[in-house]
Each structure stands twice: as C-alpha cells, then as structure tokens.
Design a protein around this motif. Structure first.
Motif, PDB file in Angstrom:
ATOM      1  N   SER A   1       0.848  -1.294   0.061  1.00  0.00           N
ATOM      2  CA  SER A   1       0.070  -0.090  -0.017  1.00  0.00           C
ATOM      3  C   SER A   1       0.805   1.337  -0.102  1.00  0.00           C
ATOM      4  O   SER A   1       0.727   2.347  -0.637  1.00  0.00           O
ATOM      5  CB  SER A   1      -1.027   0.192   1.209  1.00  0.00           C
ATOM      6  OG  SER A   1      -1.765  -1.063   1.081  1.00  0.00           O
ATOM      7  N   GLU A   2       1.995   1.239   0.690  1.00  0.00           N
ATOM      8  CA  GLU A   2       2.781   2.308   0.891  1.00  0.00           C
ATOM      9  C   GLU A   2       3.511   2.668  -0.390  1.00  0.00           C
ATOM     10  O   GLU A   2       3.615   3.701  -1.181  1.00  0.00           O
ATOM     11  CB  GLU A   2       3.961   2.222   2.049  1.00  0.00           C
ATOM     12  CG  GLU A   2       3.396   2.440   3.611  1.00  0.00           C
ATOM     13  CD  GLU A   2       4.337   2.350   4.238  1.00  0.00           C
ATOM     14  OE1 GLU A   2       5.462   2.249   4.143  1.00  0.00           O
ATOM     15  OE2 GLU A   2       4.124   2.780   5.473  1.00  0.00           O
ATOM     16  N   ARG A   3       3.858   1.509  -1.206  1.00  0.00           N
ATOM     17  CA  ARG A   3       4.599   1.554  -2.511  1.00  0.00           C
ATOM     18  C   ARG A   3       3.503   2.280  -3.502  1.00  0.00           C
ATOM     19  O   ARG A   3       3.966   3.221  -4.107  1.00  0.00           O
ATOM     20  CB  ARG A   3       5.002   0.060  -2.996  1.00  0.00           C
ATOM     21  CG  ARG A   3       5.758   0.143  -4.195  1.00  0.00           C
ATOM     22  CD  ARG A   3       5.972  -1.064  -4.970  1.00  0.00           C
ATOM     23  NE  ARG A   3       4.590  -1.523  -5.349  1.00  0.00           N
ATOM     24  CZ  ARG A   3       4.056  -1.288  -6.608  1.00  0.00           C
ATOM     25  NH1 ARG A   3       4.760  -0.305  -7.280  1.00  0.00           N
ATOM     26  NH2 ARG A   3       3.067  -1.416  -6.811  1.00  0.00           N
ATOM     27  N   GLN A   4       2.403   1.923  -3.554  1.00  0.00           N
ATOM     28  CA  GLN A   4       1.399   2.382  -4.457  1.00  0.00           C
ATOM     29  C   GLN A   4       1.137   3.918  -3.803  1.00  0.00           C
ATOM     30  O   GLN A   4       0.994   4.786  -4.836  1.00  0.00           O
ATOM     31  CB  GLN A   4      -0.059   1.729  -4.250  1.00  0.00           C
ATOM     32  CG  GLN A   4       0.032   0.148  -4.914  1.00  0.00           C
ATOM     33  CD  GLN A   4      -1.241  -0.612  -4.516  1.00  0.00           C
ATOM     34  OE1 GLN A   4      -2.244   0.209  -4.189  1.00  0.00           O
ATOM     35  NE2 GLN A   4      -1.270  -1.675  -4.873  1.00  0.00           N
ATOM     36  N   PHE A   5       1.280   3.940  -2.642  1.00  0.00           N
ATOM     37  CA  PHE A   5       0.918   5.652  -2.377  1.00  0.00           C
ATOM     38  C   PHE A   5       2.099   6.563  -2.819  1.00  0.00           C
ATOM     39  O   PHE A   5       1.739   7.542  -3.462  1.00  0.00           O
ATOM     40  CB  PHE A   5       0.922   5.648  -0.696  1.00  0.00           C
ATOM     41  CG  PHE A   5       0.814   6.995  -0.324  1.00  0.00           C
ATOM     42  CD1 PHE A   5      -0.228   7.947  -0.486  1.00  0.00           C
ATOM     43  CD2 PHE A   5       2.060   7.493   0.476  1.00  0.00           C
ATOM     44  CE1 PHE A   5      -0.080   9.300   0.048  1.00  0.00           C
ATOM     45  CE2 PHE A   5       2.288   8.718   0.602  1.00  0.00           C
ATOM     46  CZ  PHE A   5       1.307   9.726   0.703  1.00  0.00           C
ATOM     47  N   ARG A   6       3.258   6.020  -2.645  1.00  0.00           N
ATOM     48  CA  ARG A   6       4.382   6.751  -3.266  1.00  0.00           C
ATOM     49  C   ARG A   6       4.391   7.069  -4.684  1.00  0.00           C
ATOM     50  O   ARG A   6       4.786   8.296  -5.162  1.00  0.00           O
ATOM     51  CB  ARG A   6       5.597   5.970  -2.916  1.00  0.00           C
ATOM     52  CG  ARG A   6       5.964   6.020  -1.148  1.00  0.00           C
ATOM     53  CD  ARG A   6       7.176   5.162  -0.769  1.00  0.00           C
ATOM     54  NE  ARG A   6       7.375   5.271   0.621  1.00  0.00           N
ATOM     55  CZ  ARG A   6       8.033   6.135   1.206  1.00  0.00           C
ATOM     56  NH1 ARG A   6       8.509   7.266   0.472  1.00  0.00           N
ATOM     57  NH2 ARG A   6       8.191   6.291   2.549  1.00  0.00           N
ATOM     58  N   VAL A   7       3.950   5.927  -5.406  1.00  0.00           N
ATOM     59  CA  VAL A   7       3.899   6.118  -6.677  1.00  0.00           C
ATOM     60  C   VAL A   7       2.627   7.285  -7.242  1.00  0.00           C
ATOM     61  O   VAL A   7       3.072   8.091  -8.053  1.00  0.00           O
ATOM     62  CB  VAL A   7       3.581   4.679  -7.545  1.00  0.00           C
ATOM     63  CG1 VAL A   7       3.166   4.985  -8.983  1.00  0.00           C
ATOM     64  CG2 VAL A   7       4.673   3.917  -7.268  1.00  0.00           C
ATOM     65  N   LEU A   8       1.675   6.999  -6.356  1.00  0.00           N
ATOM     66  CA  LEU A   8       0.576   7.950  -6.832  1.00  0.00           C
ATOM     67  C   LEU A   8       0.990   9.302  -6.382  1.00  0.00           C
ATOM     68  O   LEU A   8       0.886  10.482  -6.923  1.00  0.00           O
ATOM     69  CB  LEU A   8      -0.680   7.532  -6.006  1.00  0.00           C
ATOM     70  CG  LEU A   8      -1.364   6.014  -6.672  1.00  0.00           C
ATOM     71  CD1 LEU A   8      -2.489   5.669  -5.815  1.00  0.00           C
ATOM     72  CD2 LEU A   8      -1.963   6.676  -8.037  1.00  0.00           C
ATOM     73  N   ALA A   9       1.466   9.451  -5.179  1.00  0.00           N
ATOM     74  CA  ALA A   9       1.821  10.741  -4.668  1.00  0.00           C
ATOM     75  C   ALA A   9       2.786  11.433  -5.494  1.00  0.00           C
ATOM     76  O   ALA A   9       2.833  12.587  -5.497  1.00  0.00           O
ATOM     77  CB  ALA A   9       2.355  10.635  -3.143  1.00  0.00           C
ATOM     78  N   ASP A  10       3.781  10.738  -5.938  1.00  0.00           N
ATOM     79  CA  ASP A  10       4.779  11.411  -6.919  1.00  0.00           C
ATOM     80  C   ASP A  10       4.232  11.845  -8.095  1.00  0.00           C
ATOM     81  O   ASP A  10       4.864  12.473  -8.808  1.00  0.00           O
ATOM     82  CB  ASP A  10       6.040  10.311  -7.071  1.00  0.00           C
ATOM     83  CG  ASP A  10       6.979  10.338  -5.863  1.00  0.00           C
ATOM     84  OD1 ASP A  10       6.997  11.334  -5.078  1.00  0.00           O
ATOM     85  OD2 ASP A  10       7.759   9.443  -5.662  1.00  0.00           O
ATOM     86  N   SER A  11       3.003  11.130  -8.690  1.00  0.00           N
ATOM     87  CA  SER A  11       2.483  11.568  -9.691  1.00  0.00           C
ATOM     88  C   SER A  11       1.391  12.743  -9.636  1.00  0.00           C
ATOM     89  O   SER A  11       0.933  13.136 -10.604  1.00  0.00           O
ATOM     90  CB  SER A  11       1.570  10.372 -10.424  1.00  0.00           C
ATOM     91  OG  SER A  11       0.495  10.169  -9.436  1.00  0.00           O
ATOM     92  N   MET A  12       1.388  13.163  -8.437  1.00  0.00           N
ATOM     93  CA  MET A  12       0.181  14.272  -8.167  1.00  0.00           C
ATOM     94  C   MET A  12       0.956  15.540  -8.233  1.00  0.00           C
ATOM     95  O   MET A  12       2.204  15.659  -8.010  1.00  0.00           O
ATOM     96  CB  MET A  12      -0.276  14.001  -6.799  1.00  0.00           C
ATOM     97  CG  MET A  12      -1.170  12.906  -6.505  1.00  0.00           C
ATOM     98  SD  MET A  12      -1.575  12.783  -5.217  1.00  0.00           S
ATOM     99  CE  MET A  12      -2.872  14.002  -5.064  1.00  0.00           C
ATOM    100  N   PRO A  13      -0.042  16.439  -8.505  1.00  0.00           N
ATOM    101  CA  PRO A  13       0.866  17.850  -8.676  1.00  0.00           C
ATOM    102  C   PRO A  13       0.837  18.597  -7.253  1.00  0.00           C
ATOM    103  O   PRO A  13       1.705  19.730  -7.314  1.00  0.00           O
ATOM    104  CB  PRO A  13      -0.205  18.734  -9.607  1.00  0.00           C
ATOM    105  CG  PRO A  13      -1.699  18.070  -9.389  1.00  0.00           C
ATOM    106  CD  PRO A  13      -1.242  16.427  -9.364  1.00  0.00           C
ATOM    107  N   GLN A  14       0.107  18.032  -6.465  1.00  0.00           N
ATOM    108  CA  GLN A  14       0.421  18.756  -5.073  1.00  0.00           C
ATOM    109  C   GLN A  14       1.628  18.141  -4.441  1.00  0.00           C
ATOM    110  O   GLN A  14       2.266  17.036  -4.592  1.00  0.00           O
ATOM    111  CB  GLN A  14      -0.771  18.487  -4.276  1.00  0.00           C
ATOM    112  CG  GLN A  14      -1.948  19.013  -4.595  1.00  0.00           C
ATOM    113  CD  GLN A  14      -2.888  18.261  -5.355  1.00  0.00           C
ATOM    114  OE1 GLN A  14      -2.460  17.173  -5.950  1.00  0.00           O
ATOM    115  NE2 GLN A  14      -4.287  18.785  -5.641  1.00  0.00           N
TER     116      GLN A  14
END
Length: 645
Positions: free
Chosen positions: A188-201
């Motif tokens: 879950s943390e891995r997915q979160f980091r991938v998603l977070a790094d793709s976000m503009p915020q």
C-alpha cells in the motif's frame, strides 16, 4: 490496439468485462454516497472551464443508479440508471461524445434531454481501473448541441483529468486498504508513493506524534531543499516568519484532538519567493480508532489568493460606487437561459421583489416596467447589443413606471458578451436613477424658452413700433421701415439657432445643413438689389451642438463686419465658402470692400473670445486669422464627424 477491457468484433469494440466484477471493483473504493470532497470538486470545475461547459460531473455507475461524487451545474447527487447517459458511455472505450442528444435515438426520449434541464451535448472520459473495469465517467454537458464536439486539446485534457480522478480514487482505496489490512502495508505504501509522486500537489506524511518522515518528489522540486532536511520539525522553517506560529498552533491542535488539519501559509519556493499554500492533513486510524498515521498535502494557491484579492478590491470599489448613489442598480442577464439576476437597487427602480430578481427573472417580466413611449427605442438598443453592434455596448435613457404610479427617468448601460461563434452569452450592466438630472434639464429648457419668448416679444414690439412710425410717412421712409422689419425677422430666426435647444424643443423648420444655418443667420444683412453676402462651396449636415457653436461664431463675425468691417461700407461684401478636406470641413470667411484694415485689433471682445473658444473646445477645430489691409480672412476647420453632432 484494442483498449483493456474491450475486444474488437465486426468493426467495433465491445466490453468483455463481467458486470459483477465491475460492481465489485466500484464497491472496493468505498466512494458511493460519500460527501463532496474538494479534490473532486476542483476537477469538475477545471473540466467545465477547459471545455467551456455549464455542467460537469464525476459520475459513478452503480447497479441501479448513477452517483455524482462531484457535480457542477446539475444540483443533485444521483439519478436513476434509466436516465443515465454515462451508463452508455462505459460500454465504449476512450471518449464518448454525443454532439446532439435530441438527435440521437438512444437519448431523444430521455427526460433530462426533452425536459429540464434540456441537456443537448455530452462528452465523457472513462474512469477505468488498471484492470480495465469502467467505474463511470468524468463528463461535461451543455444545454445546446455542439456539432463540432470537443477540440483535440479539450478531449486530451478531459482524459488526463479522468486519470487524476482515478488517482484520487486509487489513493482512497490505498488508504482504506492500509487501515483494513496491516499485512499489505508495504504494498500500500509503495502504491501511495507512486501515486503521490504523480500528483501535482506536495504530499507529506507523519508518524502519530506529528514527526514528519515522508515528502513526495513535488515537495523537493518546489522547495529545492535536500532530501530529508525537513524531516521532523524542519518543515516550519520553510514558512514565512509571520505564518510560522499560526501554523504551529493549528498543527498542535490537530495532533491533540485528531481533527483534520487545514491552514493557509506562505511557503518559501526554491528561488526564495514565498507563495501562498494550502496545507491539509487527515489522521489515519486503525480498527480501534487509534491514530497510526497522518497524511497531508500542500497546494500552491498563489494565483487563487491574488484573484481573491483583486475580487475583494473590485467588490469594495463597487460597494463604494453604489453607496455614493442610492438609486443605482446592477444586473446580469444570462442570455442563454433568459434569466436576469440583479441587486436591490435594480429591484427598487423596477418595482420588483428583491428576492425574485435575486433568483432571476426572464426579461419579458421586466420590460413592461418601461414607459410604453420609450419601450420601442429601448428594445432596438437591446437588440443591437445582442447582435454585437458597437462591440455589444448598450446605452439607453427611458422612463420606468413604479407601482405607486410615479415615473422615474433612468440611464441604463451595459455590454453584451459573445462567444467565439458570435452568439450572445452574458449581458451585465448598471442602471441609474437620473430623474433629478432630467428635472434640472427640463427647468433649464423652460427658462430658455421663457427668455426666448421674451426676446421674440421685443422683436415683435420693435417691429410694430417701426410699422406704426412709418405709417403715413414718405415712400422712402416706408421702404426703409420694410427693410428694417425684414432684418428684425431674420434676427429673430437667427436667435432660434443661437439659443440652447433640447432634442424636443429644436424646431423642425430649422435647416439641418451648414448652408441652411448660414442663410438664416446672415439674412438680416442682405439688401434688395445688392448681394452683400455670397455663400458657396460645399455643404454639409450639421447637428444641434455644432449649430449652436457655429451660430455664435458667425453671429459675432457678422456683427463685427457690420460695425467695423465690409458690411459697414456701401460697397462691402462678405464671401463664405465651404470645402471638404480628408474628413474635415474648412469654412472660409472673407471680407472685401470695407474700410482699410490696420492690423489685428488691440482688444478682443468677450463675444469673439467666447465664439472662438467654442470652435476649438466644442467642435475640436482650429481658427486662423489673416488681417490683410483689404479685409479680414478667417479660416475655420473642424472634423466632419464633430460637425454632425
């Protein structure tokens, strides 16, 4: 290449997913019936702006309904599945566009198409899981058909935003999975980091006690600080000194209470510039309610803050302007929906309930307040603005009939806005009570008429006295009296030019050309059998304001010529010639046959100064004198457009 979840067949694609699997995937996001969230609301606002659409939705297609996680312009959170266009959109890959729903047999009978709100255009981008299961669409709708559909840029942007919605959904599901199953924490943390790094915020996370131990890539790109340098409490040093204590107080409060964290502060960018930022964070709890993690975001809102500041300044100026004039109202007409919304000042002027006009009324309910005599001209001005004449500018003066029977004069001004196709869209404006000004103008007009009437009476009395005095006199005396009476009558006619006129008081008989004006003004100086004044050259139309200024000039020239110039001598003559020159009109006054001229006069009379000043300021013209010994030559040049005013 056929998109995931679809297969090609007989020249088209068809879904291969199972409906039960699709509904299970939708349920896994735990998104149905959740309250509105800012992240999704911002996506639909941005989609509506990019696609220039009044309606935008994040629509999730459930088993028997479609739920709107975010909506703009529709006013409801869900509708039955049988009226859903999105239910058709999820059956096709890519963008689903319906240029005109009323012409599409699938939707022509849809209550939302044939009835309110009359949705005529649809474009939707799939909200699709990584497994190719469609959950719904990010869609935009319009009240009018769009045969051309979306532009390529709009279609691309809509699909990008749809992926952002899915990113938000995936983030929610990742957080939910973290709470439900600690054995899947690492994934879950891995997915979160991938998603977070793709976000503009900028995304960050802390331990339960508030110790910052994670920032996404966007944080380091924005701040320019080395990795890990803002762990712990180092983040507060990145804030503007004036905002640090306030942010600390708010963060400590959230840590102590578990309440969501939200604060605006100025964050130092890599170049040293502070930009306004919105910081938000939510606590993640385990099954027992214990906080196990804080996740937050930082969003750059500098442009929004600047816009808000400009809006506040604009509103303050508007409040001051409206406060300075009690009877001033503002309106905005949504031409497409035919709804006029206005403030309380407008409601007072048109004798309508403030709450009714605040909600919006069709223009047909407001026009009857206009005086019947003024309504046709007002409608013509409105239609010209709607047609885009004069860049859509609208201005009219008319009377309004109040419910108590009183009549008020108003001045209305506005400008109709048009879209790229020239279709009128929005028509804002302001209306002002000018009754007192009109009453003052009427008082001035009444005084001018009274003075004119008395002057005419003087001419009549003098003419009568001449006639009585000449009765029984020798023939030469009677002839002189006749000439004198004719000059008095001509002076009376010239007086009608010189005195101020309103559009209503201007006599119809007065000529509307320059030659007509000059002929009337100079008639008193003509003599039977002798051409004392010769008028020639080009003629031109002349307006009321220009006629008054020119009448003063010509009257002053003729008076001086009769006293000291060509008309003071028996053989003297005056020649007046007009000539059009490249958008200007040149008028030449030439005196010959009078007493020799000894140069410019040592002293200029008040009348001469006043007349020439009017030519320069009111007509925008130039005046040149030639004081030759054989006689005065004056050249006046004015723009033709000013001559017609």
């Amino acid at each position: 290449m056929t998109p995931a979840g679809f297969e090609a067949g007989q020249g088209r694609t068809r879904p291969v997913w199972d409906e039960r699997a699709r509904l299970a995937a939708l349920d896994s996001y735990a998104i149905l019936d959740t309250p509105p969230e800012r992240a999704f609301d911002e996506v639909v606002r941005l989609a509506a702006q990019i696609c220039d659409a009044p309606v935008a939705l994040v629509s999730l297609v459930a088993g028997d309904r479609q739920f709107f996680k975010a909506e703009l312009g529709i006013g409801v959170r869900q509708t039955p599945l049988e009226v859903s266009i999105c239910a058709h959109a999820i059956l096709r890959p890519g963008l689903f566009v319906v240029p005109d729903t009323a012409e599409d047999p699938r939707f022509a009978g849809n209550p939302l198409v044939c009835g309110s709100p009359h949705l005529r255009f649809y474009a939707g981008a799939l909200l699709e899981t990584a497994e190719g299961l469609p959950l719904g669409t990010l869609c935009v709708l319009d009240y009018v058909p769009r045969p051309e559909g979306l532009t390529a840029q709009q279609g691309f942007a809509l699909q990008v935003l749809a992926r952002q919605v899915m990113s938000q959904l995936e983030l929610r599901r990742a957080l939910k999975a973290r709470e439900e199953d600690a054995a899947r924490l690492a994934e879950s943390e891995r997915q979160f980091r991938v998603l977070a790094d793709s976000m503009p915020q900028m995304v960050w996370a802390t331990q339960p006690d508030g110790y910052h131990d994670y920032y996404n890539r966007r944080w380091y790109e924005f701040t320019g600080v080395p990795d890990g340098s803002t762990d712990g409490e180092g983040w507060n040093g990145m804030f503007h000194p004036e905002d640090q204590e306030r942010a600390w107080i708010r963060w400590r409060h959230s840590l102590a209470t578990g309440e969501p964290y939200e604060v605006e502060y100025r964050l130092r960018r890599a170049d040293g510039v502070y930009r306004w930022t919105l910081g938000r964070a939510l606590a993640v709890r385990d099954a027992g309610g214990r906080i196990v993690r804080w996740f937050g975001t930082c969003t750059d809102i500098e442009e929004q803050k600047q816009t808000e500041e400009r809006l506040r300044s604009s509103e303050e100026r508007l409040r001051l302007a409206l406060g300075a004039a009690e009877m001033v109202g503002t309106w905005v007409w949504d031409v497409g929906t035919n709804r006029i919304t206005a403030d309380s000042g407008y409601a007072r002027l048109f004798s309508v309930a403030p709450e009714a006009v605040a909600e919006g009324l069709p223009i047909e309910m407001l026009l009857p307040a206009i005086h019947p005599e003024d309504l046709p001209a007002t409608e013509v001005a409105i239609n010209r603005a709607l047609a885009g004449e004069h860049d859509g500018v609208f201005e009219a003066e008319y009377r309004v009939l109040l419910r108590d029977g009183t009549i008020r004069w108003v001045n209305a001004r506005g400008r109709c806005e048009h879209d790229a196709t020239g279709r009128p869209t929005r028509f804002p404006g302001v209306v002002m009570d000018i009754t007192e000004r009109k009453q003052a103008e009427e008082g001035k007009e009444l005084l001018a008429r009274e003075l004119s009437h008395r002057i005419k009476n003087i001419f009549t009395v003098v003419g009568g006295m001449v006639s009585i005095s000449a009765a029984g006199a020798p023939a030469e005396v009677r002839s002189f009296a006749g000439v004198f009476r004719r000059r008095l009558n001509a002076l009376a006619a010239a007086h009608e030019y010189v005195r101020p006129h309103s559009p209503e008081s201007r006599p119809v008989a007065i000529e509307t050309t320059l030659h007509g004006l000059l002929g009337t003004l100079l008639a008193p100086y003509e003599e039977a059998g002798a051409e004392r004044v010769r008028l020639g050259g080009d003629d031109a139309p002349i307006g009321v304001k220009a006629a008054t200024s020119l009448a003063l000039i010509v009257h002053e020239l003729a008076t001086n010529a009769a006293k000291y110039g060509a008309l003071a001598a028996t053989e003297g003559r005056v020649t007046i010639a007009g000539e059009r020159r490249d958008g200007n009109f040149a008028l030449t006054w030439q005196e010959r046959g009078g007493p020799p001229v000894e140069g410019p006069p040592q002293r200029r009379g008040f009348g001469t100064v006043l007349a020439e000043r009017g030519a320069i300021t009111q007509l925008g013209g130039t005046v040149a004198h030639d004081w030759a010994r054989e006689g005065l030559t004056l050249r006046l040049e004015v723009p033709l457009e000013r001559l017609a005013h």
